[in-house]
Every structure is written in C-alpha cells, then in structure tokens.
Design an enzyme around this catalytic site. Sequence first.
Site, short mmCIF file in Angstrom:
data_model
loop_
_atom_site.label_atom_id
_atom_site.label_comp_id
_atom_site.label_asym_id
_atom_site.label_seq_id
_atom_site.Cartn_x
_atom_site.Cartn_y
_atom_site.Cartn_z
N ASP A 188 -13.74 47.67 -40.45
CA ASP A 188 -13.85 48.93 -41.19
C ASP A 188 -14.63 48.71 -42.49
O ASP A 188 -14.73 47.60 -43.00
CB ASP A 188 -12.47 49.54 -41.45
N GLU A 199 -9.95 54.70 -44.18
CA GLU A 199 -8.95 55.17 -45.14
C GLU A 199 -8.81 56.69 -45.12
O GLU A 199 -7.86 57.24 -45.68
CB GLU A 199 -9.31 54.70 -46.55
#
Length: 385
Positions: free
Chosen positions: A71, A130
């Site tokens: 990520d 996120e």
Amino acid sequence: MRTEIQTFVDIRRQLHRIPEPGYAEFKTQRFLLDRIGELPQHRIEVRTWRTGILVKVKGTDPQFTFGYRADMDGLPIEEDTSYKFRSEHPGFMHACGHDMHMAIGLGVLTHFVEREMADDLIVIFQPAEEGPGGAKPMLESEELRGWLPEQIVALHIAPEYPAGTIATRPGILFANTSELFIDLIGKGGHAAYPHRANDMVVAAAHLLVQLQSIVSRNVNPLDSAVVTVGKIEGGTKQNIIAEKSRLEGTIRTLSADTMQLVKQRIEALVRGTEASFECTAHIDYGSNYRQVYNEEQITREFMEWLGTSGHARLIECSEAMTGEDFGYFLESIPGFMFWLGVDTPYGLHHAKLEPSEQAIPVAIYAVTDYFRWKSDRLRSGGDTA
C-alpha cells in the site's frame, strides 16, 4: 548484498519524506515509476491505475502467477520523530509503515527482475488503503482483471514484535471494519430558553452513552466487537444551544454477521434519539473493509516453510481488531498477510513511530525465497493450492 539492501533502506527514507493521502499519491507514484524504470525492461510490463502501479515480471516458463501487494498512502498526522528524513509535507506522515511496505515491494520486484523465476509475478502498489479504500476498485479495474495472480501475499509492520520476527495465523487475522458518522440536527436557540430549542449536544451525549451498550449488552461475550467514538462536535458558543452535532467513530468485528448486528443496533438507537429529542439524524458508514482471512492451507504451509528457512523467528499470533483493505484481495484470491516485527515502542498511526529498518531485508528475503520455493514445489507436484 549489503549494498543492495541499503538501496532499499534509502528508498524507504526517500518515500518517508513524501507521504500523500489516498488517490493523491502523485509524487509517490512518480518516484516508484522512476525506480522501476531503472530496472532492465525486457522481462517486465508496467500498468498504472489511478495513482497505483501494477508490474508484471515474466517468468521463464510460467505456469502460475504469484502476487505481492504494497500500500502507498500516508496519514494526516504531524510527524514528531527524530529522523533527519522527516516528512516534507506538513500535516502528513507515513505513520503506518507504508513507506517500508513499498520499499520491500521494490526489493521483491528487483530480485525477480535480476534473478529469474520460472513463474510470473505481479507486484501491486495500491493507493488509498487508509481511505477511502483502493483495494476493491483496483480489483474491479480492467488493468488488474487481466493480471490477477493465483496466490497473493502482503505484510504489515508490527511495532510490538522485535525485528527479525514474522507473525501470522491461518484464518482470520484482521477484523471487519466500518467507519461511522452520525449527524444530529435539531433546533438551536438561546441558552436562557432551553424549552424553545432541541439541544443536539445533549442528544449526542445520550446517544454516545447508549452506543457503548451495544458491545456489552448485544454482542455475544464469546464474540469480539468494538464501537469507538473518537470525535464529537457540537455547538458554536457557550451560551448558544447547539442546532447540530456530529459523532465520528469506528466499528470493528471478527465476523460479518456481528458487523450487521452492530449496525442494526446503531440504527435502532439513532431512531430512538430522533424520537426522544425531536431531531433528525443521518448515518454514514463511510469506508467498509472486509476481514483479512488467511487461506488456511497456504498459510500453514508458509508457516512450516518459514520455521525451517532461518529467515525469521515465527510467531503464531492471535487475531487483531486492526482493519486492512487487503481483505478484499483475499476474498477473491487465495493467500495471506503477515505481521513484520519492527521493534518500536510507539504504535501504528503514532506521530513518533520509528520502525526498525533491520526488518526490510528480513521481509525481502522471506518473500522472495518463499515464492521461489513455492514455484519449485508446484512444479514438482508437491502442492496444487
């Protein structure tokens, strides 16, 4: 080899300087594309999706496709570390280790570009973990649909474990998660005339207390759930009755059924608040992430291999209430996620988080050697998982 590993430590530090929010990882994408562009190009193909990147490393005789996901996004946190390479973006920080995840991803990619493997590898640099969640739309994208791996792996740094440690477990590793936003709208007025208004600060206070009863009184004690309100807003001045209030929080459960139950109870309590305080309420669940469920046979196989590899100390950990949108990948593709020990007293999302960079080579060696071992095992007929 030491010089090579230092390259990825340096890359992590450069990425740490440029944290960016989800779907705005423009500098990060450019940096990664530049590093990928420095590799020999004859065995790789590169695609972009929004601010994400997909890289295919062609095997010499491909019969299987492995995947590794990293990520990319940072967090809206003002950094308070001792680093000389602190964030250059005020109000943003890589406080969840995504800078390390990407550096390790580049290490895995570089290894297989320079040291051929028979099978194909897809390295996925995914934006917006996120929030609002990049995994699900990326999986649905045309760019990835044609390159879906048959097995996928990801990792997450773990401050509580020492460097040199890898922790995981078969089955559920991370919880189902949902954001929670509740807006209450009533009638404002002068503090001296409360009977002429509907006070949304009082309504929010009552609702807040009631929300805390869901886990203690509606969820099976043998199950696990969390309802946390982390932010509450209401009012403009001490002598004005608030017309509006807002509660912001998170829901976490270890089963999808319990998530549904918790949401049903929240909605019932909110309806009761509307009736009790003669107000209007709106609920928004924001980003919802699927549980991270490690495929049991593949995960157990990895754990057995790791235990004899000498790459790391293996811990079979308990499940955690952490949320991760990698769960969407595991819903579609067999695989697993593991915790990577980084030995720091400060937890994830903390402004002082300083993960040990000694964990970077541990992860690169563990992932690359595991993929190579698994590729050989599949070809020998030892496994078809």
